[in-house]
Write a protein that holds these residues in place. Structure first.
Motif: not given
Length: 224
Positions: A110-115
């Motif tokens: 989820v963090g990757r997608d947000y970045l």
């Protein structure tokens, strides 16, 4: 004769009680002193942003809800985006596995997608999606750093979390700079106290285990 023995026994008993009370007072003073020192260290680390030029930025995981970052994770990721845009480091590492195995979502993913949605290129993001707690996140962060030849890392998390993270990272051989996330909304006194107590107890338990492990290795060396 019996009266003398009785008085002597009473004096010995009183002396033993005084000794016990003195030891108990010293122990309590030591415990209070330890937690006062620890509170100051955690609070100081939480207030100071040590972010500086490094090889990577690591975002420690927090809850995600159905593929969306929780407010806490959102704030940590926003801090990473800010640091990346300031050219603090060329890579961002997102840490954290999934709390709900059925959803297939992870904090790191989820963090990757947000970045990605905030303009950081795919090949500048390194997601870690297996860890389930802070210690595992540090262990896997150390593996990522070794594999990618990262010598220094800016670690991003809640302010109160960073003092313990820094100790774990030093144990893992990592050179890190702490950078607290921005405060989300209004934190009431009870919630703030709970966070602080959680970190103080976790850090104390961690240090206790370190000393026990060191003593165990020392004894093994003496016996072997």
């Amino acid at each position: 004769m019996s009266t003398r023995r009785s008085n002597s026994g009473r004096k010995q008993g009183n002396a033993a009680k005084r000794f016990f009370v003195s030891v108990l007072v010293l122990v309590l003073l030591g415990i209070v002193g330890w937690f006062l020192w620890l509170y100051g260290q955690i609070n100081d680390t939480a207030q100071i942003d040590n972010a500086q030029q490094a090889d990577a930025i690591a975002v420690f995981g927090a809850a995600e809800y159905g593929g969306r970052p929780s407010p806490v994770l959102h704030a940590r990721l926003d801090k990473a985006v800010l640091l990346y845009n300031k050219n603090i480091a060329p890579y961002v590492i997102t840490l954290g596995g999934g709390q709900d195995k059925d959803s297939g979502k992870t904090e790191g993913g989820v963090g990757r997608d947000y970045l990605l949605a905030n303009g950081i290129p795919y090949d500048h993001i390194i997601p870690e999606t297996r860890s389930i707690d802070t210690e595992q996140q540090v262990q896997l962060l150390a593996d990522i750093a070794h594999k990618n030849h990262f010598n220094s890392i800016v670690v991003v998390s809640d302010g109160t979390h960073l003092f313990r993270i820094a100790l774990l990272c030093r144990r893992a051989g990592l050179k890190v700079y702490t950078s607290p996330r921005a405060t989300v909304g209004r934190i009431d006194t009870i919630d703030s106290a709970q966070r602080m107590w959680h970190e103080m107890l976790s850090y104390t338990f961690l240090r206790t285990n370190l000393h026990v492990s060191w003593m165990h290795r020392w004894l093994e060396g003496k016996l072997n």
